[in-house]
Scaffold this motif. Structure first.
Motif, PDB file in Angstrom:
ATOM      1  N   ILE A   1       0.845  -1.202   0.091  1.00 41.60           N
ATOM      2  CA  ILE A   1      -0.021   0.068   0.221  1.00 41.60           C
ATOM      3  C   ILE A   1       0.819   1.149  -0.094  1.00 41.60           C
ATOM      4  CG2 ILE A   1      -1.849   1.337   1.408  1.00 41.60           C
ATOM      5  CD1 ILE A   1      -2.858  -1.441   2.317  1.00 41.60           C
ATOM      6  N   VAL A   2       0.480   1.795  -0.932  1.00 41.88           N
ATOM      7  CA  VAL A   2       1.434   3.422  -1.062  1.00 41.88           C
ATOM      8  C   VAL A   2       0.632   4.541  -0.466  1.00 41.88           C
ATOM      9  CG1 VAL A   2       2.611   4.960  -2.696  1.00 41.88           C
ATOM     10  CG2 VAL A   2       2.494   2.377  -3.017  1.00 41.88           C
ATOM     11  N   ASN A   3       1.256   5.136   0.479  1.00 46.44           N
ATOM     12  CA  ASN A   3       0.783   6.350   1.284  1.00 46.44           C
ATOM     13  C   ASN A   3       0.293   7.455   0.038  1.00 46.44           C
ATOM     14  OD1 ASN A   3       2.983   7.563   0.502  1.00 46.44           O
ATOM     15  ND2 ASN A   3       3.343   8.236   2.806  1.00 46.44           N
ATOM     16  N   GLU A   4      -0.516   8.374   0.676  1.00 48.49           N
ATOM     17  CA  GLU A   4      -0.993   9.663  -0.261  1.00 48.49           C
ATOM     18  C   GLU A   4       0.000  10.296  -0.940  1.00 48.49           C
ATOM     19  OE1 GLU A   4      -4.354  12.848   0.324  1.00 48.49           O
ATOM     20  OE2 GLU A   4      -4.527  10.850   1.322  1.00 48.49           O
ATOM     21  N   ASP A   5       1.167  10.404  -0.191  1.00 45.03           N
ATOM     22  CA  ASP A   5       2.044  11.393  -0.883  1.00 45.03           C
ATOM     23  C   ASP A   5       2.971  10.621  -1.531  1.00 45.03           C
ATOM     24  OD1 ASP A   5       3.255  10.623   1.111  1.00 45.03           O
ATOM     25  OD2 ASP A   5       3.830  12.456   2.272  1.00 45.03           O
ATOM     26  N   LYS A   6       3.060   9.537  -1.786  1.00 43.19           N
ATOM     27  CA  LYS A   6       3.818   8.618  -2.438  1.00 43.19           C
ATOM     28  C   LYS A   6       5.311   8.615  -1.963  1.00 43.19           C
ATOM     29  CE  LYS A   6       1.013   8.632  -6.630  1.00 43.19           C
ATOM     30  NZ  LYS A   6      -0.254   9.315  -6.076  1.00 43.19           N
ATOM     31  N   THR A   7       5.553   8.450  -0.453  1.00 42.25           N
ATOM     32  CA  THR A   7       6.921   8.513   0.041  1.00 42.25           C
ATOM     33  C   THR A   7       6.912   7.363   0.801  1.00 42.25           C
ATOM     34  OG1 THR A   7       6.015   9.712   1.869  1.00 42.25           O
ATOM     35  CG2 THR A   7       6.917  11.077   0.398  1.00 42.25           C
ATOM     36  N   ILE A   8       5.990   6.459   0.981  1.00 38.99           N
ATOM     37  CA  ILE A   8       6.069   5.397   1.863  1.00 38.99           C
ATOM     38  C   ILE A   8       5.269   4.254   1.365  1.00 38.99           C
ATOM     39  CG2 ILE A   8       5.924   4.134   3.880  1.00 38.99           C
ATOM     40  CD1 ILE A   8       8.158   6.282   4.299  1.00 38.99           C
ATOM     41  N   ALA A   9       5.805   3.052   1.095  1.00 36.23           N
ATOM     42  CA  ALA A   9       5.165   1.804   0.812  1.00 36.23           C
ATOM     43  C   ALA A   9       5.006   0.852   1.855  1.00 36.23           C
ATOM     44  CB  ALA A   9       5.607   1.042  -0.229  1.00 36.23           C
ATOM     45  N   SER A  10       3.918   0.513   2.464  1.00 41.90           N
ATOM     46  CA  SER A  10       3.575  -0.426   3.568  1.00 41.90           C
ATOM     47  C   SER A  10       3.315  -1.840   2.972  1.00 41.90           C
ATOM     48  CB  SER A  10       2.683   0.079   4.371  1.00 41.90           C
ATOM     49  OG  SER A  10       2.721   1.229   5.010  1.00 41.90           O
TER      50      SER A  10
END
Length: 503
Positions: A130-139
């Motif tokens: 899952i990619v966060n909204e600002d596209k800086t972190i992938a969980s």
């Protein structure tokens, strides 16, 4: 006083581990499996079940297919916590049940991700990215495989420091360090973690990051399976478009040129943070092949840093192209053998042309001993140690200080060997162990030896955590005592490289 405390801690966990015996001890008491099944119905598979067979047969190496009493397939961190609570309990000694933790199940070391008679926790159902909204972190769920991760991120034009083979699992990759197409620029995979969700021995679910449980966060980055069951990684991602990469194969007539090109590439004065090379020599029992997997993580065809390799002729195969990470990682899968017996071993040294010539010569001298091994693929692989970034437990500070932030001219030597018949296993192991000793001696004779070993390539007879150095070991042992005071992950998870097994 501090040294006395560490000695007490070391002795305490060693005695607990000794009371649990060794990896050969198996616990086949079905009551634990039945207890877990009562809490997680439909997620526990027993011998004879279709789900059991599907999990056990999906290991890459044949020798990893052991026979646990049951296989637990959690779908959440809560499921993992329930399982650990049942398995951990308050028992001491030989009655404590053994278990193994499986992410991708790619490594060949027996019981690293599976176990005879005990319980295997197969995390493969926990595989979302899952990619966060600002596209800086992938969980990323720790049961994911890198091919699926890359397909998700490529759709967002994002990159991540992950494994170079699509079938590799996420789970063990980060806690062993993690090599990547992007390592020359961004370090080990573990250096790019923002947070780790982990289930502790008590069943507590915690997050470890720079501000919360920071000591555990550092210990996990290289500390393998010694602290708990990781259920999710939150990883920094970055904009990444298409780039240049692929493989070139050559005949053995190019070997001299290949070694010269690698020595030139490894000269710190030629360091390029976008260039990554794996130089490989293959012996199949009758014939040799030389291959380079090469990547330049910008859309530049035939970048100058890689021209020493790409200019070598003749070439028998060339797949170099502009493409994405998914494509490159899938291509590497195509070069892997199917259902092999296998054995990895590794060493690290500082690169010079005379030394790598000697390393190759030693490897080449062993090939006549293996000509009759069935289904042989005998490999020597040379590649770079990643750029040094502080904050992990890998213990490369001294090596980096002697060179630069890209750890000078350090080269990882991987011996990756595959064969078909278990009758050949003693020969393969004997030859490889002796070869590794000769390689280490050659590096020492030339004053280019390094103590460090890369955990994800290390064989069962090696001690990569010890190679990190005394300070790193002391820190990890203190973290183990703090978060796992009963040494559950030392005495009940016998597979892998432990913190307290060697005095």
């Amino acid at each position: 006083m501090a040294s006395y405390h560490i000695l007490r801690l070391f002795s305490f966990c060693f005695l607990l581990f000794s009371s649990a015996s060794s990896i050969e001890r198996s616990t086949s008491d079905p009551s634990r499996c039945n207890a877990i099944n009562s809490f997680l119905p439909g997620k526990v598979f027993f011998q004879g079940d279709g789900g059991y067979n599907a999990s056990d047969e999906s290991y890459f190496f044949a020798e990893a297919r052991l026979r646990p009493a049951c296989i637990v397939t959690p779908t959440s961190a809560t499921d993992v916590a329930t399982t650990i609570q049942v398995l951990g309990g308050n028992e001491q000694g030989s009655s404590a049940p053994l278990f193994a933790i499986r992410g991708g199940g790619l490594l060949p070391n027996i019981a690293a991700a599976n176990i005879d008679g005990g319980v295997t926790i197969d995390l493969s159902a926990m595989n979302l990215t899952i990619v966060n909204e600002d596209k800086t972190i992938a969980s990323i769920g720790s049961g994911a495989r890198w091919g699926n991760v890359y397909r998700t991120l490529d759709a967002f034009t994002l990159g991540i420091v992950g494994a170079r083979i699509a079938t590799a699992g996420v789970g063990g990759y980060f806690v062993g360090g993690g090599l990547s197409f992007f390592s020359p620029q961004k370090g080990f995979g573990c250096d790019n973690l923002a947070n780790i969700e982990i289930v502790l021995a008590t069943g507590e679910i915690v997050n470890a990051n720079a501000s919360s449980n920071a000591d555990l966060f550092t210990a996990l980055k290289g500390g393998s399976n010694n602290f708990g069951v990781v259920t999710r990684y939150d990883v920094q991602v970055f904009p990444q478009g298409l780039y240049w990469g692929g493989a070139i194969e050559y005949p053995p007539s190019t070997i001299v040129q290949q070694l010269e090109a690698f020595a030139t590439f490894k000269d710190p004065r030629n360091f390029d943070p976008y260039a990554e090379v794996e130089l490989s020599f293959f012996f199949s029992g009758q014939s040799y092949t030389v291959a380079n997997n090469m990547f330049y993580t910008l859309p530049i065809v035939n970048a100058s840093a890689l021209q020493p390799f790409s200019d070598i002729q003749p070439q028998t195969l060339n797949t170099m192209r502009i493409s994405n990470t998914s494509d490159f990682a899938e291509e590497i899968v195509a070069f892997q053998p199917s259902n092999p017996q296998g054995f990895f071993a590794t060493t690290v040294f500082r690169t010079s042309l005379p030394l790598i010539q000697r390393i190759f010569s030693l490897w080449n001298d062993t090939t006549p001993l293996l000509q009759n091994v069935t289904g042989l693929l005998y490999n020597l692989d040379l590649q770079s140690v990643p750029t040094f970034i502080p904050g992990n437990s890998l213990g490369l500070e001294n090596a980096a200080a002697n060179g630069s932030n890209h750890t000078g001219s350090l080269t990882i030597c991987l011996l990756s060997n595959y064969w078909a018949d278990t009758a050949d296993s003693p020969t393969m192991i004997f030859v490889t162990q002796n070869l590794l000793t000769q390689m280490k001696d050659a590096a020492k004779e030339q004053g280019l030896d390094e103590r460090w070993e890369y955990l994800n390539y290390a064989s069962e007879f090696q001690h990569p955590i010890e190679s990190y150095g005394a300070a790193s070991q002391a820190n990890m042992r203190a973290v183990s005592k703090k978060y796992d005071p009963n040494c559950v992950f030392q005495k009940q998870v016998p597979g892998g490289f432990k913190l307290f097994t060697h005095i």
